[in-house]
Design a protein around this motif. Structure first.
Motif, PDB file in Angstrom:
ATOM      1  N   LEU A 141      46.582 -69.003  33.911  1.00 38.70           N
ATOM      2  CA  LEU A 141      46.558 -68.037  34.534  1.00 38.70           C
ATOM      3  C   LEU A 141      45.187 -67.433  35.006  1.00 38.70           C
ATOM      4  CD1 LEU A 141      49.367 -65.726  32.701  1.00 38.70           C
ATOM      5  CD2 LEU A 141      49.563 -67.163  34.639  1.00 38.70           C
ATOM      6  N   ARG A 142      45.037 -66.582  35.891  1.00 37.70           N
ATOM      7  CA  ARG A 142      43.716 -66.355  36.444  1.00 37.70           C
ATOM      8  C   ARG A 142      43.868 -64.834  36.753  1.00 37.70           C
ATOM      9  NH1 ARG A 142      43.582 -68.924  40.634  1.00 37.70           N
ATOM     10  NH2 ARG A 142      43.337 -67.342  42.286  1.00 37.70           N
ATOM     11  N   VAL A 143      42.804 -64.054  36.050  1.00 39.72           N
ATOM     12  CA  VAL A 143      42.993 -62.519  36.292  1.00 39.72           C
ATOM     13  C   VAL A 143      41.768 -62.209  37.129  1.00 39.72           C
ATOM     14  CG1 VAL A 143      42.746 -60.548  35.015  1.00 39.72           C
ATOM     15  CG2 VAL A 143      43.960 -62.075  34.061  1.00 39.72           C
ATOM     16  N   GLU A 144      41.868 -61.354  38.261  1.00 42.32           N
ATOM     17  CA  GLU A 144      40.840 -61.151  39.161  1.00 42.32           C
ATOM     18  C   GLU A 144      40.659 -59.646  39.482  1.00 42.32           C
ATOM     19  OE1 GLU A 144      41.413 -63.078  42.768  1.00 42.32           O
ATOM     20  OE2 GLU A 144      41.063 -65.261  41.873  1.00 42.32           O
ATOM     21  N   LEU A 145      39.380 -59.293  39.606  1.00 40.27           N
ATOM     22  CA  LEU A 145      39.012 -58.070  40.223  1.00 40.27           C
ATOM     23  C   LEU A 145      38.845 -58.046  41.509  1.00 40.27           C
ATOM     24  CD1 LEU A 145      36.016 -57.098  37.526  1.00 40.27           C
ATOM     25  CD2 LEU A 145      38.265 -55.926  37.645  1.00 40.27           C
ATOM     26  N   SER A 146      38.490 -56.901  42.335  1.00 41.51           N
ATOM     27  CA  SER A 146      38.653 -57.119  43.590  1.00 41.51           C
ATOM     28  C   SER A 146      37.056 -57.819  44.175  1.00 41.51           C
ATOM     29  CB  SER A 146      38.353 -55.584  44.302  1.00 41.51           C
ATOM     30  OG  SER A 146      39.671 -54.787  43.981  1.00 41.51           O
ATOM     31  N   SER A 147      37.066 -58.449  45.305  1.00 44.76           N
ATOM     32  CA  SER A 147      35.905 -59.227  45.536  1.00 44.76           C
ATOM     33  C   SER A 147      35.026 -58.001  46.294  1.00 44.76           C
ATOM     34  CB  SER A 147      36.294 -60.185  46.726  1.00 44.76           C
ATOM     35  OG  SER A 147      37.037 -59.633  47.738  1.00 44.76           O
ATOM     36  N   VAL A 148      33.848 -58.467  46.331  1.00 44.16           N
ATOM     37  CA  VAL A 148      32.811 -57.596  46.743  1.00 44.16           C
ATOM     38  C   VAL A 148      31.837 -58.171  47.750  1.00 44.16           C
ATOM     39  CG1 VAL A 148      31.416 -58.152  44.877  1.00 44.16           C
ATOM     40  CG2 VAL A 148      30.897 -55.965  46.329  1.00 44.16           C
ATOM     41  N   GLU A 149      31.430 -57.650  48.934  1.00 42.40           N
ATOM     42  CA  GLU A 149      30.597 -58.340  49.899  1.00 42.40           C
ATOM     43  C   GLU A 149      29.403 -57.793  49.813  1.00 42.40           C
ATOM     44  OE1 GLU A 149      32.564 -58.291  53.759  1.00 42.40           O
ATOM     45  OE2 GLU A 149      34.116 -59.366  53.193  1.00 42.40           O
ATOM     46  N   ILE A 150      28.304 -58.843  49.750  1.00 42.13           N
ATOM     47  CA  ILE A 150      26.872 -58.242  50.042  1.00 42.13           C
ATOM     48  C   ILE A 150      26.122 -59.198  51.018  1.00 42.13           C
ATOM     49  CG2 ILE A 150      26.961 -57.418  47.502  1.00 42.13           C
ATOM     50  CD1 ILE A 150      25.135 -59.978  46.733  1.00 42.13           C
ATOM     51  N   THR A 151      24.897 -58.587  51.421  1.00 39.31           N
ATOM     52  CA  THR A 151      24.434 -59.459  52.547  1.00 39.31           C
ATOM     53  C   THR A 151      23.416 -60.663  51.833  1.00 39.31           C
ATOM     54  OG1 THR A 151      22.220 -58.192  52.140  1.00 39.31           O
ATOM     55  CG2 THR A 151      24.029 -57.434  54.139  1.00 39.31           C
ATOM     56  N   LEU A 152      23.058 -61.655  52.671  1.00 41.62           N
ATOM     57  CA  LEU A 152      22.353 -62.742  51.985  1.00 41.62           C
ATOM     58  C   LEU A 152      20.960 -62.048  51.603  1.00 41.62           C
ATOM     59  CD1 LEU A 152      23.037 -65.598  54.849  1.00 41.62           C
ATOM     60  CD2 LEU A 152      24.007 -65.202  52.348  1.00 41.62           C
ATOM     61  N   GLY A 153      20.523 -61.049  51.938  1.00 42.71           N
ATOM     62  CA  GLY A 153      19.339 -60.544  51.651  1.00 42.71           C
ATOM     63  C   GLY A 153      19.417 -59.912  50.227  1.00 42.71           C
ATOM     64  N   GLN A 154      20.756 -59.286  49.959  1.00 40.31           N
ATOM     65  CA  GLN A 154      20.789 -58.723  48.817  1.00 40.31           C
ATOM     66  C   GLN A 154      21.160 -59.766  47.614  1.00 40.31           C
ATOM     67  OE1 GLN A 154      24.095 -56.175  50.339  1.00 40.31           O
ATOM     68  NE2 GLN A 154      22.887 -54.247  50.156  1.00 40.31           N
ATOM     69  N   MET A 155      21.764 -60.854  48.226  1.00 36.89           N
ATOM     70  CA  MET A 155      21.916 -61.698  46.956  1.00 36.89           C
ATOM     71  C   MET A 155      20.492 -62.254  46.763  1.00 36.89           C
ATOM     72  SD  MET A 155      24.761 -65.124  47.257  1.00 36.89           S
ATOM     73  CE  MET A 155      23.559 -65.800  48.584  1.00 36.89           C
ATOM     74  N   GLN A 156      19.846 -62.634  47.528  1.00 37.65           N
ATOM     75  CA  GLN A 156      18.605 -63.451  47.354  1.00 37.65           C
ATOM     76  C   GLN A 156      17.715 -62.463  46.439  1.00 37.65           C
ATOM     77  OE1 GLN A 156      16.616 -64.303  50.979  1.00 37.65           O
ATOM     78  NE2 GLN A 156      17.792 -66.176  51.070  1.00 37.65           N
ATOM     79  N   ALA A 157      17.872 -61.054  46.539  1.00 33.55           N
ATOM     80  CA  ALA A 157      17.353 -60.114  45.660  1.00 33.55           C
ATOM     81  C   ALA A 157      17.627 -59.797  44.286  1.00 33.55           C
ATOM     82  CB  ALA A 157      16.957 -58.950  46.787  1.00 33.55           C
ATOM     83  N   LEU A 158      18.858 -60.461  43.893  1.00 32.22           N
ATOM     84  CA  LEU A 158      19.427 -60.231  42.875  1.00 32.22           C
ATOM     85  C   LEU A 158      18.762 -60.605  41.371  1.00 32.22           C
ATOM     86  CD1 LEU A 158      23.230 -60.945  43.522  1.00 32.22           C
ATOM     87  CD2 LEU A 158      22.253 -58.730  43.105  1.00 32.22           C
ATOM     88  N   ALA A 159      18.766 -59.878  40.640  1.00 29.95           N
ATOM     89  CA  ALA A 159      17.898 -60.053  39.285  1.00 29.95           C
ATOM     90  C   ALA A 159      18.892 -59.530  38.181  1.00 29.95           C
ATOM     91  CB  ALA A 159      16.558 -59.580  39.420  1.00 29.95           C
TER      92      ALA A 159
END
Length: 279
Positions: free
Chosen positions: A211-229
């Motif tokens: 079984l797999r339990v999921e939250l809602s997905s979230v969308e971010i820009t590529l720039g935001q993803m590169q800046a994640l820390a």
């Protein structure tokens, strides 16, 4: 081992030729005995191809170490067996206990197990080829040698070669009367024992599912993803009071659930109704 004796046979004999259909039926009888032995010892865990070739005895060549398997009062009604060199090691290989070196002797426990397996398969063949005869109808004492007449053309005797995984295991020689006696038995279809049907729920109860339990997905820009820390916080569009979605391994949603904890770990309380698609 006892060498085959060429006993003189000056008595006239009726000419008899076992046909291909008869030989195929006898081979099937021996194969069923070997398959039952294989199932008993290995329980289907190790797939080994068993092959039985049956032909008139005169085409089988010379074998010097025949031993009586069914020691009948009439030699024409007997069955003899011969095992090739290394049959013990072959049995050990079938049971998964073969030594690392072919020249090294089997360990004591492995040799004992192989000997028990050998005894069982010889007993299975004896019971199949004795045609339901009891031990009382067989002759005890000195083994009767195989008559030389059995190796002649039109003797009616047959030779069976049994191999496993392409390696020879055992050879069998059936006297002409034993061949004739087994004809009606070999022609009968093997009895089929009906297996009781198991309840579907009981049969599936031990199967494992993911079984797999999921939250809602979230969308971010590529720039935001590169800046994640490490330490950054992602805001999800999933409300606290909104249940999680529970999926089966194939991706179909089966129910919903609420996040909680139990016995020091995260847990999911399942609810019957899945959330709506738009939730």
């Amino acid at each position: 081992m006892m060498a085959q004796e060429q006993t003189p046979d000056l008595q006239p004999r009726a000419l008899c030729w076992p046909g291909e259909r008869h030989c195929a039926a006898l081979a099937k009888l021996a194969r069923q005995a070997m398959e039952q032995w294989h199932l008993t010892w290995l329980d289907g865990r190790h797939d080994v191809s068993l092959d039985v070739v049956c032909a008139p005895a005169h085409a089988g060549g010379e074998v010097q170490d025949w031993q009586p398997l069914v020691n009948a009062a009439d030699a024409d009604d007997g069955v003899w067996v011969s095992e090739p060199a290394g049959a013990r090691q072959l049995l050990a290989a079938l049971l998964g206990i073969v030594p690392s070196s072919a020249s090294r002797a089997l360990p004591a426990l492995a040799a004992e197990l192989a000997a028990q397996a050998r005894g069982d398969y010889l007993l299975a063949l004896k019971q199949a080829l004795a045609g339901g005869r009891s031990e009382a109808t067989q002759v005890a004492g000195y083994p009767r040698p195989m008559p030389a007449a059995h190796s002649r053309v039109w003797s009616g005797a047959v030779r069976m070669d049994i191999s496993a995984g392409g390696s020879p295991v055992v050879q069998l020689h059936l006297g002409p009367r034993r061949v004739q006696a087994l004809a009606p038995i070999a022609a009968k279809p093997a009895p089929v024992t009906a297996q009781p049907l198991a309840d579907l729920g009981q049969a599936l109860s031990s199967q494992r599912a993911r079984l797999r339990v999921e939250l809602s997905s979230v969308e971010i820009t590529l720039g935001q993803m590169q800046a994640l820390a490490l330490g950054d916080v992602l805001l999800l569009p999933h409300l606290l009071e909104q249940p999680l979605r529970v999926f089966e391994d194939q991706g179909r949603q089966i129910c919903a659930g609420y996040l909680g904890q139990q016995e020091g770990g995260k847990a999911i309380e399942l609810v019957r109704e899945p959330p709506s698609v738009d939730a």
